[in-house]
Design an enzyme around this catalytic site. Structure first.
Site, PDB file in Angstrom:
ATOM      1  CG  ASP A  97      70.849  66.702  26.451  1.00  0.00           C
ATOM      2  OD1 ASP A  97      70.292  67.655  25.945  1.00  0.00           O
ATOM      3  OD2 ASP A  97      71.899  66.628  26.837  1.00  0.00           O
ATOM      4  CE  LYS A 157      54.034  71.815  46.654  1.00  0.00           C
ATOM      5  NZ  LYS A 157      54.871  70.739  46.807  1.00  0.00           N
ATOM      6  CD  GLU A 225      51.951  64.506  53.488  1.00  0.00           C
ATOM      7  OE1 GLU A 225      52.004  63.726  52.791  1.00  0.00           O
ATOM      8  OE2 GLU A 225      52.734  65.515  53.762  1.00  0.00           O
ATOM      9  CG  HIS A 249      49.436  71.432  48.443  1.00  0.00           C
ATOM     10  ND1 HIS A 249      49.556  71.645  46.745  1.00  0.00           N
ATOM     11  CD2 HIS A 249      50.485  70.483  48.514  1.00  0.00           C
ATOM     12  CE1 HIS A 249      50.302  71.013  46.430  1.00  0.00           C
ATOM     13  NE2 HIS A 249      50.844  70.177  47.437  1.00  0.00           N
TER      14      HIS A 249
HETATM   15  C1  BG6 Z   1      53.381  67.529  47.788  1.00  0.00           C
HETATM   16  C2  BG6 Z   1      54.382  67.503  48.782  1.00  0.00           C
HETATM   17  O1  BG6 Z   1      52.982  68.409  46.907  1.00  0.00           O
HETATM   18  O2  BG6 Z   1      51.965  66.927  48.260  1.00  0.00           O
HETATM   19  C3  BG6 Z   1      54.393  66.305  49.460  1.00  0.00           C
HETATM   20  O3  BG6 Z   1      55.574  68.082  47.989  1.00  0.00           O
HETATM   21  C4  BG6 Z   1      52.920  65.881  50.109  1.00  0.00           C
HETATM   22  O4  BG6 Z   1      55.157  66.393  50.530  1.00  0.00           O
HETATM   23  C5  BG6 Z   1      51.786  65.884  48.997  1.00  0.00           C
HETATM   24  O5  BG6 Z   1      53.198  64.421  50.576  1.00  0.00           O
HETATM   25  C6  BG6 Z   1      50.568  65.758  49.723  1.00  0.00           C
HETATM   26  O6  BG6 Z   1      49.648  65.216  48.688  1.00  0.00           O
HETATM   27  P1  BG6 Z   1      48.218  64.501  49.139  1.00  0.00           P
HETATM   28  O7  BG6 Z   1      47.746  64.413  47.677  1.00  0.00           O
HETATM   29  O8  BG6 Z   1      48.599  63.117  49.365  1.00  0.00           O
HETATM   30  O9  BG6 Z   1      47.731  65.230  50.288  1.00  0.00           O
END
Ligand code: BG6
Length: 496
Positions: A97, A157, A225, A249
């Site tokens: 662990d 992250k 999303e 992001h």
């Molecule tokens: C992640 C977030 O970093 O990115 C998520 O924690 C999110 O909540 C995801 O859904 C989105 O990534 P992508 O590549 O699907 O746009």
């Protein structure tokens, strides 16, 4: 003398890829499928090994788990006996662990026994509270020393939950690793389309003269999303959309959109330019939390014909939660290029469509020369679609066919990848870069801290929130978005 053309893509030296969190979701969904694609493309040296650090399982049990995961996420290997056999020959398990020193000394012993290959990449696919402990353990076991091969650590992250925790984590990691050994992942930077933005900007001379306050009215950077919070309530309840998507992001994408041309395409030069953008971002005052930012949460609704529950009815979410699942922030960059140009970054879960894009809205025409009773020409816009259908779109005005000079909108489309062409997944690109020691697409310590510092006043103001506006899942009916963009040409761009 050989005249062979050198390969376009460099192949990294053999490396021991150690995964902490080798039974977790990220490993199953992203890391192993990415490594398999890299093997298929000849990008992973055949003498490399993938070592899982696993607790409370035998190697046999772990291998079965890995195979079950691949059956779902990399069926070409998971379902094919011969391919699985050859892939599983690269896998090795180290038991233990994260808490105990013996795990790290055991790992050091295992790496020693594997012989030959001395490079190691340590991938922390583990909950953030374990990053520091893992760094300490690796250091104590002598696994950070680079005298015989490179040693790099990859941190997932979220990197902290606020400025204080990000600083503490940076300090802890930098006590045991040199900054050049630390790779902070932001998977958005690994997206093909995000990297393509740099090429569009700096390999085309026609954009540069337009890329400033003289021509651009405002810029929208978005990630909509359709997914809800899924099984991640425990994390998301404390995170919310501001931390989850905007601080990381979308602010990273903003730095690439806004930065000056770097003097060379190296990690130091690019990251220096990104950092300059962050330093020029105007700091929020407490009162800005209401007029420069907005938050909302999804109520029940319908997406693609299916009923989806409200955020507060999702498993693990408190019924009186006021966590934001939609957030929008209006940034200003106080420098010569961008003074007066708002950057609106927004993201939402359970929206009508899954679309992520950068919309550059140009200024309105100084006046309309054409038929005054016809629809007036609209302001030009350039859209960089990050996904789906990666590409660039340019909105122009054209003449309506016929005897008048009425205008109509015309969209010029330039898809990035042609049908059937493979677009590398973010994790393939990023893993390949770590193996090569190229940190261009990774966030540096100062960038992470600066972006936390920028959003800190918003976090502070939102901390005490007891109620939140709602939007219907599957709709674009987000309250206050129009107010936030009241003075922006064309208003809120809802992706089509
Ligand atoms: C992640 C977030 O970093 O990115 C998520 O924690 C999110 O909540 C995801 O859904 C989105 O990534 P992508 O590549 O699907 O746009």
């Amino acid at each position: 003398m050989s005249t062979a053309t050198p390969p376009l893509v460099e192949i990294a030296e053999p490396t021991n890829i150690v995964i902490f969190g080798a039974t977790g979701d990220l490993t199953k969904r992203k890391l192993l499928p990415a490594l398999i694609t890299m093997i298929d493309c000849g990008l992973l040296h055949p003498d490399s090994r993938i070592i899982g650090v696993v607790n409370k399982r035998t190697e046999q049990e772990w291998l079965e788990l890995v195979r079950a995961g691949l059956q779902e996420f990399s069926p070409e290997v998971g379902m094919d006996e011969a391919r699985w056999k050859s892939f599983s020959a690269m896998l090795k398990m180290v038991p233990g662990d994260l808490e105990h020193d013996t795990t790290y000394t055991g790992l050091a012993g295992a790496l020693e026994t594997l012989g030959g290959n001395k490079n190691a990449l340590f991938y922390c696919a583990i909950p953030p509270e374990w990053y520091g402990r893992t760094a300490i353990g690796l250091h104590a076991a002598g696994l950070v020393d680079q005298s015989e091969g490179f040693r790099r650590i990859v941190i997932e992250k979220p990197f902290g939950m606020d400025l204080a925790s990000a600083k503490a984590l940076n300090q802890e990691l930098q006590t045991y690793f040199d900054e050049s050994q630390i790779y902070r992942i932001d998977h958005y930077l690994g997206k093909e389309s995000v990297q393509n933005l740099l090429v569009y900007r700096f390999a085309n001379s026609i954009l540069e003269p337009l890329w400033n306050r003289n021509y651009i009215d405002h810029i929208q950077i978005s990630a909509a999303e359709t997914l809800g919070v899924e099984y991640r309530a425990k994390y998301y309840e404390h995170s919310g959309a501001l931390r989850d998507m905007i601080q990381s992001h979308l602010m990273q994408v903003m730095t690439l959109v806004a930065m000056e041309p770097p003097v060379e395409f190296t990690d130091t030069a690019v990251r220096n330019e990104k950092m300059k953008v962050l330093r020029a971002v105007r700091r929020f005052k407490p009162e800005d939390a209401t007029c420069h930012a907005m938050a909302a949460q999804y109520a029940a609704g319908t997406i693609d014909g299916e009923h989806v529950p409200a955020y507060v009815s999702e498993p693990g979410v408190s019924p009186d939660s006021s966590t934001e699942t939609f957030a929008a922030v209006r940034f200003h960059i106080d420098n010569w290029r961008w003074q007066g140009v708002p950057f609106i970054l927004w993201t939402g879960k359970r929206m009508q469509k899954r679309v992520s894009e950068i919309v550059i809205r140009f200024r309105n025409l100084p006046f309309n020369l054409f038929d005054s009773h016809a629809t007036p020409p609209v302001a030009n816009a350039m859209v960089f679609r990050l996904h789906p259908d990666e590409g660039i779109f340019l909105r122009m005005n054209a003449k309506m066919p016929g005897l008048t000079t009425d205008t109509q909108r015309m969209v010029m489309r330039a898809p990035y990848a042609k049908d059937g062409m493979d677009v590398a997944e973010a994790y393939e690109t990023l893993l390949h870069d770590v193996l090569l020691g190229d940190a261009t697409l990774f966030s540096r310590a100062d960038e992470v801290e600066e972006s936390w510092e920028i959003v800190a006043p918003l976090q502070e103001a939102w901390k005490e929130r007891v109620s939140i506006e709602r939007y219907r899942a599957g709709s674009w009916n987000v309250p206050d978005m129009d107010d936030l963009m009241h003075d922006c040409v064309g208003g809120w761009h809802k992706p089509q």
